[in-house]
Scaffold this motif. Structure first.
Motif, short mmCIF file in Angstrom:
data_model
loop_
_atom_site.label_atom_id
_atom_site.label_comp_id
_atom_site.label_asym_id
_atom_site.label_seq_id
_atom_site.Cartn_x
_atom_site.Cartn_y
_atom_site.Cartn_z
N ARG A 187 48.90 44.81 72.80
CA ARG A 187 47.88 45.49 72.00
C ARG A 187 48.30 46.92 71.67
O ARG A 187 48.07 47.40 70.56
N ARG A 188 48.93 47.59 72.61
CA ARG A 188 49.37 48.96 72.34
C ARG A 188 50.47 48.96 71.26
O ARG A 188 50.50 49.82 70.39
N GLY A 189 51.33 47.97 71.32
CA GLY A 189 52.38 47.85 70.32
C GLY A 189 51.81 47.64 68.94
O GLY A 189 52.29 48.23 67.95
N GLU A 190 50.79 46.77 68.85
CA GLU A 190 50.19 46.53 67.53
C GLU A 190 49.49 47.79 67.02
O GLU A 190 49.59 48.13 65.84
N LEU A 191 48.78 48.48 67.91
CA LEU A 191 48.09 49.70 67.50
C LEU A 191 49.10 50.74 66.99
O LEU A 191 48.87 51.37 65.95
N GLU A 192 50.19 50.90 67.70
CA GLU A 192 51.21 51.87 67.28
C GLU A 192 51.78 51.50 65.91
O GLU A 192 52.05 52.38 65.09
N ALA A 193 51.95 50.20 65.67
CA ALA A 193 52.45 49.76 64.36
C ALA A 193 51.45 50.07 63.26
O ALA A 193 51.83 50.46 62.14
N LEU A 194 50.16 49.89 63.55
CA LEU A 194 49.13 50.18 62.56
C LEU A 194 49.07 51.67 62.24
O LEU A 194 48.81 52.07 61.09
N LEU A 195 49.33 52.50 63.24
CA LEU A 195 49.24 53.95 63.06
C LEU A 195 50.53 54.56 62.51
O LEU A 195 50.50 55.65 61.93
N ASP A 196 51.63 53.85 62.69
CA ASP A 196 52.95 54.41 62.36
C ASP A 196 53.05 54.86 60.90
O ASP A 196 52.89 54.05 59.97
N GLY A 197 53.27 56.14 60.70
CA GLY A 197 53.43 56.69 59.37
C GLY A 197 52.14 56.84 58.58
O GLY A 197 52.17 57.32 57.43
N ARG A 198 51.03 56.45 59.18
CA ARG A 198 49.78 56.43 58.41
C ARG A 198 49.28 57.84 58.11
O ARG A 198 48.73 58.10 57.02
N ASP A 199 49.43 58.78 59.06
CA ASP A 199 49.00 60.16 58.80
C ASP A 199 49.72 60.72 57.58
O ASP A 199 49.10 61.32 56.69
N ARG A 200 51.02 60.52 57.54
CA ARG A 200 51.83 61.02 56.43
C ARG A 200 51.44 60.34 55.12
O ARG A 200 51.32 61.00 54.08
N GLU A 201 51.24 59.04 55.18
CA GLU A 201 50.86 58.28 53.98
C GLU A 201 49.56 58.79 53.39
O GLU A 201 49.44 59.02 52.18
N VAL A 202 48.57 58.98 54.26
CA VAL A 202 47.26 59.43 53.78
C VAL A 202 47.33 60.86 53.28
O VAL A 202 46.73 61.21 52.25
N GLU A 203 48.07 61.70 53.98
CA GLU A 203 48.21 63.10 53.53
C GLU A 203 48.87 63.16 52.16
O GLU A 203 48.48 63.97 51.31
N GLN A 204 49.87 62.33 51.95
CA GLN A 204 50.55 62.31 50.65
C GLN A 204 49.60 61.87 49.54
O GLN A 204 49.60 62.46 48.44
N LEU A 205 48.81 60.83 49.81
CA LEU A 205 47.86 60.38 48.79
C LEU A 205 46.80 61.44 48.54
O LEU A 205 46.44 61.70 47.39
N TYR A 206 46.32 62.06 49.61
CA TYR A 206 45.33 63.13 49.49
C TYR A 206 45.87 64.27 48.61
O TYR A 206 45.19 64.73 47.69
N ASN A 207 47.10 64.69 48.88
CA ASN A 207 47.70 65.77 48.09
C ASN A 207 47.95 65.34 46.65
O ASN A 207 47.79 66.15 45.72
N HIS A 208 48.32 64.09 46.45
CA HIS A 208 48.52 63.56 45.10
C HIS A 208 47.21 63.60 44.31
O HIS A 208 47.19 64.00 43.14
N ILE A 209 46.14 63.20 44.97
CA ILE A 209 44.84 63.19 44.30
C ILE A 209 44.39 64.63 43.99
O ILE A 209 43.94 64.93 42.89
N LEU A 210 44.55 65.54 44.97
CA LEU A 210 44.16 66.92 44.74
C LEU A 210 44.91 67.52 43.55
O LEU A 210 44.32 68.25 42.74
#
Length: 203
Positions: free
Chosen positions: A177-200
């Motif tokens: 379960r920890r492995g799956e959670l880490e995979a779900l989170l991996d790179g997600r902060d960067r991805e969302v920040e990039q989309l956020y900045n793109h939209i702004l």
């Protein structure tokens, strides 16, 4: 059911001394709001001649967003039920020979519910990309709010998964379960920040 209550009633319950609904249910609501905002972008894109080229894609986006919203709303009740099972297990008499096993089983269930919610939130984040890229630019800001809501929900789910994993004594279960959670989170902060900045930058 919590999803049928008024927003005011739900928030009153959330603010009360009752243990449920709690953070897990709040995470599901945030994810559902993200999905609803994707639906809004799609709804304000379809039917407009200017966006006819993406009409079919927006209809598909609408349908997928609606499906995820309903599944995330169902996760509110699932989270409450899972937590109630944990509390019931802890209330068993301390001399009950099945108490430890019951607690561990309940904790595993309370781990899998927010993990499933996290999977849905990642899907919503993906839909937000499509909404921002192809949807009506007049509601681009709503796609931005949607991705931030879904991301906050994902991170909130991660907290709830982790707190339960830390109390589980099955190493194989915890590692999986920890492995799956880490995979779900991996790179997600960067991805969302990039989309956020793109939209702004496009507002």
């Amino acid at each position: 059911m919590f999803k049928d209550q008024s927003l005011d009633t739900f928030l009153d319950r959330l603010a009360s001394a009752d243990p449920t609904p709690g953070g897990g249910s709040a995470a599901a609501v945030m994810g559902a709001m993200g999905a609803a905002l994707v639906g809004m972008v799609a709804s304000l894109t379809v039917g407009k001649p200017r966006y006819r080229a993406v009409e079919a894609e927006m209809h598909a986006l609408q349908a997928k967003a609606a499906e995820l919203r309903q599944r995330l709303l169902a996760a509110i009740e699932a989270d409450v039920a899972a937590f109630d099972r944990v509390m019931a297990a802890y209330r068993l008499p301390k001399d009950d020979p099945n108490r430890g096993e019951a607690i561990q089983a309940a904790l595993k269930g309370a781990t899998d519910v927010p993990l499933a919610c996290a999977r849905l939130c990642v899907e919503v984040i993906g839909l937000c990309h499509e909404a921002a890229e192809k949807g009506n630019p007049n509601v681009l800001s709503d796609a931005g709010v949607g991705v931030l809501a879904a991301h906050a929900a994902l991170k909130s789910c991660a907290i709830n998964v982790t707190v339960n994993l830390n109390a589980i004594r099955d190493p194989a279960f915890v590692a999986e379960r920890r492995g799956e959670l880490e995979a779900l989170l991996d790179g997600r902060d960067r991805e969302v920040e990039q989309l956020y900045n793109h939209i702004l930058a496009k507002l």
